[in-house]
Design an enzyme around this catalytic site. Structure first.
Site, PDB file in Angstrom:
ATOM      1  N   SER A 144       0.936  -1.226   0.078  1.00 40.10           N
ATOM      2  CA  SER A 144      -0.219  -0.012  -0.198  1.00 40.10           C
ATOM      3  C   SER A 144       0.719   1.176  -0.042  1.00 40.10           C
ATOM      4  O   SER A 144       0.453   2.351  -0.617  1.00 40.10           O
ATOM      5  CB  SER A 144      -0.765   0.035   1.281  1.00 40.10           C
ATOM      6  OG  SER A 144      -1.787  -1.030   1.211  1.00 40.10           O
ATOM      7  N   HIS A 165      -2.026  -3.485  -6.754  1.00 42.65           N
ATOM      8  CA  HIS A 165      -2.542  -2.973  -5.505  1.00 42.65           C
ATOM      9  C   HIS A 165      -3.956  -3.017  -5.479  1.00 42.65           C
ATOM     10  O   HIS A 165      -4.752  -2.373  -6.226  1.00 42.65           O
ATOM     11  CB  HIS A 165      -2.280  -1.355  -5.380  1.00 42.65           C
ATOM     12  CG  HIS A 165      -2.559  -0.939  -3.982  1.00 42.65           C
ATOM     13  ND1 HIS A 165      -3.193   0.187  -3.739  1.00 42.65           N
ATOM     14  CD2 HIS A 165      -2.469  -1.695  -2.814  1.00 42.65           C
ATOM     15  CE1 HIS A 165      -3.378   0.415  -2.494  1.00 42.65           C
ATOM     16  NE2 HIS A 165      -3.108  -0.667  -1.924  1.00 42.65           N
ATOM     17  N   GLU A 177      -4.971  -0.896  -8.913  1.00 40.14           N
ATOM     18  CA  GLU A 177      -3.875  -0.065  -9.205  1.00 40.14           C
ATOM     19  C   GLU A 177      -2.631  -0.779  -9.861  1.00 40.14           C
ATOM     20  O   GLU A 177      -2.113  -1.651  -8.876  1.00 40.14           O
ATOM     21  CB  GLU A 177      -3.481   0.963  -8.320  1.00 40.14           C
ATOM     22  CG  GLU A 177      -4.700   1.912  -7.630  1.00 40.14           C
ATOM     23  CD  GLU A 177      -4.195   2.757  -6.749  1.00 40.14           C
ATOM     24  OE1 GLU A 177      -4.685   3.989  -6.779  1.00 40.14           O
ATOM     25  OE2 GLU A 177      -3.588   2.346  -5.907  1.00 40.14           O
ATOM     26  N   ASN A 215      -4.722   5.864  -2.448  1.00 40.92           N
ATOM     27  CA  ASN A 215      -4.146   6.622  -0.918  1.00 40.92           C
ATOM     28  C   ASN A 215      -3.058   7.783  -1.068  1.00 40.92           C
ATOM     29  O   ASN A 215      -3.447   8.428  -0.176  1.00 40.92           O
ATOM     30  CB  ASN A 215      -3.206   5.358  -0.482  1.00 40.92           C
ATOM     31  CG  ASN A 215      -4.000   4.312  -0.075  1.00 40.92           C
ATOM     32  OD1 ASN A 215      -4.978   4.289   0.056  1.00 40.92           O
ATOM     33  ND2 ASN A 215      -3.294   2.859   0.244  1.00 40.92           N
TER      34      ASN A 215
HETATM   35  N1  NAD Z   1      -5.582  -4.541   4.496  1.00 43.28           N
HETATM   36  C1  NAD Z   1      -5.770  -3.628   3.830  1.00 43.28           C
HETATM   37  O1  NAD Z   1      -6.784  -3.174   3.639  1.00 43.28           O
HETATM   38  C2  NAD Z   1      -4.662  -3.411   2.282  1.00 43.28           C
HETATM   39  C3  NAD Z   1      -5.256  -2.954   1.244  1.00 43.28           C
HETATM   40  C4  NAD Z   1      -4.329  -2.999   0.034  1.00 43.28           C
HETATM   41  C5  NAD Z   1      -2.999  -3.374   0.312  1.00 43.28           C
HETATM   42  N2  NAD Z   1      -2.561  -4.061   1.340  1.00 43.28           N
HETATM   43  C6  NAD Z   1      -1.148  -4.572   1.268  1.00 43.28           C
HETATM   44  O2  NAD Z   1      -1.238  -6.185   1.554  1.00 43.28           O
HETATM   45  C7  NAD Z   1      -0.278  -6.637   2.348  1.00 43.28           C
HETATM   46  C8  NAD Z   1      -0.803  -7.528   3.200  1.00 43.28           C
HETATM   47  O3  NAD Z   1      -1.743  -6.920   3.990  1.00 43.28           O
HETATM   48  P1  NAD Z   1      -2.925  -7.834   4.931  1.00 43.28           P
HETATM   49  O4  NAD Z   1      -3.726  -6.863   5.524  1.00 43.28           O
HETATM   50  O5  NAD Z   1      -3.428  -8.842   4.093  1.00 43.28           O
HETATM   51  O6  NAD Z   1      -2.094  -8.125   5.731  1.00 43.28           O
HETATM   52  P2  NAD Z   1      -2.245  -9.649   7.000  1.00 43.28           P
HETATM   53  O7  NAD Z   1      -1.575  -9.241   8.122  1.00 43.28           O
HETATM   54  O8  NAD Z   1      -3.823  -9.782   7.035  1.00 43.28           O
HETATM   55  O9  NAD Z   1      -1.711 -10.858   6.346  1.00 43.28           O
HETATM   56  C9  NAD Z   1      -0.392 -10.877   5.899  1.00 43.28           C
HETATM   57  C10 NAD Z   1      -0.069 -12.569   6.013  1.00 43.28           C
HETATM   58  O10 NAD Z   1       1.258 -12.826   5.326  1.00 43.28           O
HETATM   59  C11 NAD Z   1       1.786 -13.585   5.846  1.00 43.28           C
HETATM   60  N3  NAD Z   1       3.291 -13.646   5.863  1.00 43.28           N
HETATM   61  C12 NAD Z   1       4.169 -12.635   6.634  1.00 43.28           C
HETATM   62  N4  NAD Z   1       5.514 -12.708   6.204  1.00 43.28           N
HETATM   63  C13 NAD Z   1       5.424 -13.940   5.336  1.00 43.28           C
HETATM   64  C14 NAD Z   1       6.584 -14.348   4.467  1.00 43.28           C
HETATM   65  N5  NAD Z   1       7.676 -14.027   4.820  1.00 43.28           N
HETATM   66  N6  NAD Z   1       6.127 -15.519   3.942  1.00 43.28           N
HETATM   67  C15 NAD Z   1       4.746 -15.878   3.920  1.00 43.28           C
HETATM   68  N7  NAD Z   1       3.955 -15.150   4.409  1.00 43.28           N
HETATM   69  C16 NAD Z   1       4.185 -14.335   5.260  1.00 43.28           C
HETATM   70  C17 NAD Z   1       1.595 -13.598   7.601  1.00 43.28           C
HETATM   71  O11 NAD Z   1       1.331 -14.853   8.270  1.00 43.28           O
HETATM   72  C18 NAD Z   1      -0.124 -13.290   7.194  1.00 43.28           C
HETATM   73  O12 NAD Z   1      -0.872 -14.489   7.183  1.00 43.28           O
HETATM   74  C19 NAD Z   1       0.369  -5.430   2.800  1.00 43.28           C
HETATM   75  O13 NAD Z   1       1.628  -5.131   2.087  1.00 43.28           O
HETATM   76  C20 NAD Z   1      -0.360  -4.410   2.946  1.00 43.28           C
HETATM   77  O14 NAD Z   1       0.152  -2.962   2.902  1.00 43.28           O
HETATM   78  C21 NAD Z   1      -3.486  -4.075   2.514  1.00 43.28           C
END
Ligand code: NAD
Length: 320
Positions: A144, A165, A177, A215
């Protein structure tokens, strides 16, 4: 609106139609975003390997995907429950799970990460996979707030690296995106655009600038609402009411901050201001920093700008 962010050479074009379409996709990170991306990819004819750190996490993720698919099936096949069951079964069959990212990447056309928002962890992951994935495999990040180029720099495939994204909840939100760095090849970029379309999403083209489009507009707006209040120009309540009734926004900026999480807001603004210290759009807020230091992170902790008696999960789609 996307034209603002669309380099001419990367506008939707007939060359996009010639680009390859990914068949097998590895999604790394089975959290909120990764689960949604895997579900949508598998529902649209792709085979998917979903990778996370443990079998336990993966079991929960697949259970979550199954529940989500059943809700989709209930709507989509309201009159034909058997067809709905078949749909759920077929989509789940297209998803395999693994705790071994390296071996999953070896058979993938696209490796898309949705792991923790930490530059070093993302760099370590892609640096490792770069040595093992086939030459044709394209890498993409769902970050993000981190520059795609900073993540890509851990690999030797800068031309085959971009950003995808997605928005939360992925099965419902139509936007993707698509982010190209200065080194992303046109072919890679077109493949990422085509993949987004194949998922049934609407892609917009973005440059690798902080916050891409959504964002970049949303976070400075929310920060300015906080600063407006800090300068004594309006109460939180009045600013929220004003933006809902005057601008037609579904939530006021303080309500939205609490929903997103004040720690997430601070994390994003800290990163952007560190890289662009002179940009007033990314200026810090003492009020925000103070609330985060007190552990008042918004809805998830029961208090942020507002207090919450009951923790209610609302799906507005306005996540970061
Ligand atoms: N939450 C949102 O609204 C949103 C929206 C767009 C983008 N994002 C981006 O998406 C990404 C994930 O966000 P999220 O909200 O799904 O997070 P989350 O915490 O729900 O999930 C992350 C997952 O990744 C796993 N993980 C961590 N390190 C790892 C590794 N080295 N190998 C394999 N698995 C691993 C964790 O165990 C977890 O299950 C981030 O970069 C975030 O910025 C989030």
């Amino acid at each position: 609106m996307s034209f603002l962010c669309q380099p001419v050479s990367r506008a939707f074009s007939s060359s996009a139609l010639r680009s390859s379409v990914f068949k097998h996709v590895t999604v790394i990170g089975g959290g909120l975003m990764g689960a949604g991306i895997a579900q949508v990819a598998a529902s649209t004819g792709h085979t998917v390997t979903l990778v996370d750190v443990s079998e336990d996490v993966l079991k929960k993720t697949v259970k979550g995907i199954e529940g989500s698919l059943q809700r989709v099936a209930k709507k989509k096949f309201a009159d034909k429950p058997e067809a709905g069951e078949e749909f759920v079964r077929k989509v789940l069959q297209s998803i395999s799970t693994s705790t071994d990212a390296a071996s999953a990447a070896q058979t993938s056309d696209l490796v898309l990460e949705a792991i923790v928002e930490n530059l070093q962890v993302k760099q370590e992951l892609f640096g490792r996979l770069d040595k093992l994935a086939p030459v044709h495999t394209i890498f993409a990040s769902n970050t993000s707030s981190l520059p795609i180029m900073d993540i890509a720099s851990s690999t030797s495939r800068l031309d085959r690296f971009g950003g995808l994204h997605f928005f939360n909840p992925v099965p419902m939100m139509k936007l993707v995106e698509v982010v190209g760095t200065s080194a992303t090849s046109q072919e890679t970029f077109d493949s990422l655009l085509n993949f987004s379309k194949a998922l049934g999403k609407t892609p917009v083209s973005c440059k690798d600038t902080p916050g891409f489009i959504v964002n970049r507009l949303l976070v400075p707006y929310m920060m300015e609402a906080i600063r407006l209040h800090e300068r004594g120009h309006g109460s939180k309540e009045d600013i929220d009411v004003a933006m809902k009734l005057g601008a037609g926004y579904p939530m006021g900026p303080f309500e939205l901050c609490d929903y997103v999480g004040l720690d997430t807001m601070k994390f994003i603004i800290d990163g952007w201001s560190a890289n662009n210290p002179a940009d007033p759009l990314f200026a810090q807020s003492e009020l925000l920093n103070g609330l985060v230091a007190e552990g008042k992170l918004g809805k998830k902790t029961g208090e942020g700008f507002y207090k919450y008696k009951v923790f209610v999960e609302i799906l507005t789609g306005l996540h970061l």
